[in-house]
Design an enzyme around this catalytic site. Sequence first.
Site, short mmCIF file in Angstrom:
data_model
loop_
_atom_site.label_atom_id
_atom_site.label_comp_id
_atom_site.label_asym_id
_atom_site.label_seq_id
_atom_site.Cartn_x
_atom_site.Cartn_y
_atom_site.Cartn_z
N ASP A 234 -6.30 -8.75 -36.40
CA ASP A 234 -7.26 -9.56 -37.18
C ASP A 234 -7.21 -8.98 -38.59
OD1 ASP A 234 -8.50 -7.15 -36.35
OD2 ASP A 234 -10.51 -8.00 -36.52
N ASP B 159 -5.97 -2.67 -40.04
CA ASP B 159 -4.89 -3.41 -39.35
C ASP B 159 -3.63 -3.38 -40.22
OD1 ASP B 159 -7.62 -4.72 -38.87
OD2 ASP B 159 -6.49 -5.63 -37.24
N VAL C 246 -5.40 -5.02 -31.77
CA VAL C 246 -6.27 -4.18 -32.59
C VAL C 246 -7.41 -5.00 -33.23
CG1 VAL C 246 -4.55 -2.37 -32.98
CG2 VAL C 246 -4.65 -4.33 -34.54
N HIS D 267 -8.77 3.50 -37.52
CA HIS D 267 -8.87 2.97 -36.15
C HIS D 267 -7.54 2.43 -35.63
CE1 HIS D 267 -13.24 3.05 -36.62
NE2 HIS D 267 -13.15 2.27 -37.68
N ASP D 268 -7.09 1.32 -36.22
CA ASP D 268 -5.98 0.56 -35.61
C ASP D 268 -4.63 1.28 -35.62
OD1 ASP D 268 -7.93 -1.31 -35.23
OD2 ASP D 268 -7.24 -2.69 -36.78
C1 BDR Z 1 -12.31 -2.14 -35.49
O1 BDR Z 1 -13.03 -3.17 -36.13
C2 BDR Z 1 -12.32 -3.68 -37.21
O2 BDR Z 1 -13.16 -3.88 -38.31
C3 BDR Z 1 -11.20 -2.69 -37.49
O3 BDR Z 1 -10.07 -3.35 -37.99
C4 BDR Z 1 -10.94 -2.08 -36.14
O4 BDR Z 1 -10.02 -2.85 -35.40
C5 BDR Z 1 -13.08 -0.84 -35.57
O5 BDR Z 1 -14.31 -0.97 -34.92
CA CA Z 2 -8.70 -4.61 -36.44
#
Ligand code: BDR
Ligand code: CA
Length: 305
Positions: free
Chosen positions: A9, A14, A123, A237-238
């Site tokens: 997304d 990402d 992701v 995160h991703d």
């Molecule tokens: C996730 O939420 C999205 O905003 C980020 O891309 C990640 O995949 C983190 O909570």
């Molecule tokens: Ca994401």
Amino acid sequence: MQRIILDVDTGLDDAVAIILAAGSPSIHIEGLVATSGNVGLERTLENTLNVCEVVGIEAPVYRGSSQPLVRDKVDAGDFHGESGLDGPVFQPRRRQQVQEGSGIQFIIDTIMANPHEITLVPVGPLTDIAVAMQREPRIISRVKEIVLMGGSFVGGNVTKEAEFNTYADPEAAQIVFTSGAPLVMFPLDCTTKVTLSPEQLERYHTFTGESARLFCSCMDSYMANYQRKGKGHPAMHDPLCIAYLIDPKPFLFERHEVSVELEDAPTYGKTLKGKETETGGVLVAKKGDTTHFWSLIDQALLSLR
Ligand code: BDR
Ligand code: CA
């Protein structure tokens, strides 16, 4: 070689996952599917195509789901900006354009044609993966692995208890977590421990090349958004899902069952820890190695130029 399909997304982290995958010789991207999440589908699709164009990805980009299975849409524009990818300014594309046909069908067809070869890397919200499993349940035993970012056992980032990707489509997340597919999960427990410092970002500003420039303009906005919200340094995160596929050794894991809170309660969308298992269940990442992670980003940016 890890043959992957990225389901994204495309927001700011990402984009880093896409850059890391593109710049890593042990990863082969079979295709990307843009899904609704951080912002609406038309924007995540545009963002995915733009990032692919800049980093030189020629793999096909498909359209995924435009809304969650059951709940109303939520977004995460606060962290990623109105476009979902605030910061970089993109030139008109010359190579990348959206493929005809459904991204969900692409996922199904690719896995069915290559049993035990394809790793799915979702992701964003898990809508596309859940719909693919419902439409063709045989992919559950034919996918090599599903390595996903989502969930939390240490408190949420949207509500007190829920992480964005599972909150944005809890019903889809429940289908995926209880599917029996081989799952590796990167929850906030792990991803919030691997962050970008201002010093590190300054160092990346000395890198040359279009991909490094894209990385820096994304991370400048990501850093500013985190600071504006008083959230400290931005979490990677991703891209940790890709880092795991390049080299799983630096990560610590637990294995247990996972389900998702679907009751209409303040805990809606929270991931719940079930019984610990030796096999099956979900391999849940608890800790990564920040230094190692940034060394992978260095290598990717240097190889993409
Ligand atoms: C996730 O939420 C999205 O905003 C980020 O891309 C990640 O995949 C983190 O909570
Ligand atoms: Ca994401």
